[in-house]
Structure formats: C-alpha cells, structure tokens
Design a protein around this motif. Structure first.
Motif, short mmCIF file in Angstrom:
data_model
loop_
_atom_site.label_atom_id
_atom_site.label_comp_id
_atom_site.label_asym_id
_atom_site.label_seq_id
_atom_site.Cartn_x
_atom_site.Cartn_y
_atom_site.Cartn_z
N PHE A 43 0.85 -1.18 0.00
CA PHE A 43 0.00 0.00 0.00
C PHE A 43 0.89 1.23 0.00
CE2 PHE A 43 -3.39 -2.61 1.43
CZ PHE A 43 -4.55 -1.88 1.29
N LEU A 44 0.52 2.22 -0.78
CA LEU A 44 1.11 3.54 -0.68
C LEU A 44 -0.05 4.49 -0.38
CD1 LEU A 44 3.35 5.63 -0.92
CD2 LEU A 44 2.91 5.70 -3.37
N ALA A 45 -0.06 5.03 0.82
CA ALA A 45 -1.14 5.92 1.24
C ALA A 45 -0.54 7.25 1.67
CB ALA A 45 -1.92 5.31 2.39
N GLY A 46 -1.21 8.32 1.30
CA GLY A 46 -0.65 9.63 1.57
C GLY A 46 0.59 9.83 0.74
N GLU A 47 1.57 10.52 1.31
CA GLU A 47 2.80 10.76 0.58
C GLU A 47 3.93 9.82 0.94
OE1 GLU A 47 4.00 14.82 0.61
OE2 GLU A 47 2.00 15.54 0.14
N GLU A 48 3.88 9.25 2.15
CA GLU A 48 5.04 8.46 2.56
C GLU A 48 4.71 7.23 3.40
OE1 GLU A 48 6.25 11.02 6.44
OE2 GLU A 48 6.97 11.74 4.52
N ASN A 49 3.48 6.82 3.45
CA ASN A 49 3.11 5.64 4.23
C ASN A 49 3.07 4.42 3.32
OD1 ASN A 49 2.51 6.93 6.80
ND2 ASN A 49 0.91 7.95 5.64
N ILE A 50 4.04 3.55 3.51
CA ILE A 50 4.12 2.33 2.71
C ILE A 50 4.01 1.15 3.66
CG2 ILE A 50 5.50 0.97 1.11
CD1 ILE A 50 6.98 3.59 0.42
N ILE A 51 3.07 0.26 3.39
CA ILE A 51 2.88 -0.92 4.21
C ILE A 51 2.85 -2.14 3.30
CG2 ILE A 51 1.30 -2.12 5.76
CD1 ILE A 51 0.54 0.55 6.91
N GLU A 52 3.56 -3.18 3.73
CA GLU A 52 3.63 -4.42 2.97
C GLU A 52 2.86 -5.50 3.73
OE1 GLU A 52 7.04 -7.02 0.70
OE2 GLU A 52 7.64 -5.60 2.24
N ILE A 53 2.08 -6.30 3.01
CA ILE A 53 1.32 -7.39 3.60
C ILE A 53 1.87 -8.70 3.05
CG2 ILE A 53 -0.95 -8.42 3.93
CD1 ILE A 53 -2.16 -5.70 3.32
N TYR A 54 2.36 -9.54 3.95
CA TYR A 54 2.94 -10.82 3.56
C TYR A 54 1.85 -11.86 3.33
CZ TYR A 54 7.30 -8.73 5.09
OH TYR A 54 8.37 -7.91 5.22
N HIS A 55 2.24 -13.03 2.83
CA HIS A 55 1.28 -14.11 2.55
C HIS A 55 0.51 -14.54 3.79
CE1 HIS A 55 2.31 -14.99 -1.56
NE2 HIS A 55 3.59 -14.87 -1.26
N ASN A 56 1.17 -14.53 4.94
CA ASN A 56 0.52 -15.00 6.15
C ASN A 56 -0.33 -13.91 6.82
OD1 ASN A 56 2.52 -13.38 7.14
ND2 ASN A 56 3.59 -14.98 8.26
N GLY A 57 -0.42 -12.73 6.21
CA GLY A 57 -1.25 -11.66 6.74
C GLY A 57 -0.52 -10.68 7.63
N LYS A 58 0.74 -10.93 7.94
CA LYS A 58 1.50 -10.01 8.78
C LYS A 58 1.81 -8.74 8.00
CE LYS A 58 3.31 -13.42 11.79
NZ LYS A 58 4.13 -13.56 12.93
N LEU A 59 1.89 -7.64 8.74
CA LEU A 59 2.12 -6.33 8.16
C LEU A 59 3.52 -5.84 8.48
CD1 LEU A 59 -1.18 -4.66 9.34
CD2 LEU A 59 -0.77 -5.74 7.15
N ARG A 60 4.06 -5.02 7.58
CA ARG A 60 5.36 -4.39 7.80
C ARG A 60 5.25 -2.94 7.35
NH1 ARG A 60 10.48 -5.32 4.13
NH2 ARG A 60 11.69 -3.58 4.86
N TYR A 61 5.49 -2.02 8.29
CA TYR A 61 5.48 -0.60 7.96
C TYR A 61 6.87 -0.23 7.44
CZ TYR A 61 5.03 4.43 8.43
OH TYR A 61 5.01 5.76 8.17
N ILE A 62 6.93 0.24 6.20
CA ILE A 62 8.22 0.53 5.59
C ILE A 62 8.59 2.00 5.77
CG2 ILE A 62 9.50 0.57 3.41
CD1 ILE A 62 7.84 -1.87 2.59
#
Length: 63
Positions: A43-62
C-alpha cells in the motif's frame, strides 16, 4: 497448521482494515499493488506511508 485459504482470508481482512484505517485518517490510497517476485501486497497511502502485507497476513510498515 493454517491452510492457504486461511492465509488468503487473513490477508484479505488485513487489506480491508488498512483501507478503512487510511481513509479514516483522510489519507488517499494512491497505489495498491503486488510485488511479482514475492507475491506480497503493498500500500502507498498519503505521501510516505508504505505498508507491505505478507502471505501470512503479517504487516510491515516501511516508511
């Protein structure tokens, strides 16, 4: 042990929750995509919020 359908449900649920969370903060969701190499969603939301969603549903804020 979780089946692949359980992972798919968790991933879909987290995608929906993120969409609601970003829009409640009045941040536009600019891009939702899938990395072809890893098959992770991002996901790219706003100007600088990037979040990755893995196969198992876990999230990572980049960033």
């Amino acid at each position: 042990m979780l089946r692949s359908s359980d992972y798919s449900y968790t991933r879909t649920k987290n995608t929906y929750i993120l969409s609601c969370w970003f829009t409640k903060l009045y941040l536009p969701i600019n891009i939702v995509g899938m990395d072809e190499r890893t098959k992770n969603l991002f996901f790219l939301a706003g100007e600088e919020n990037i979040i990755e969603i893995y196969h198992n549903g876990k999230l990572r804020y980049i960033g």
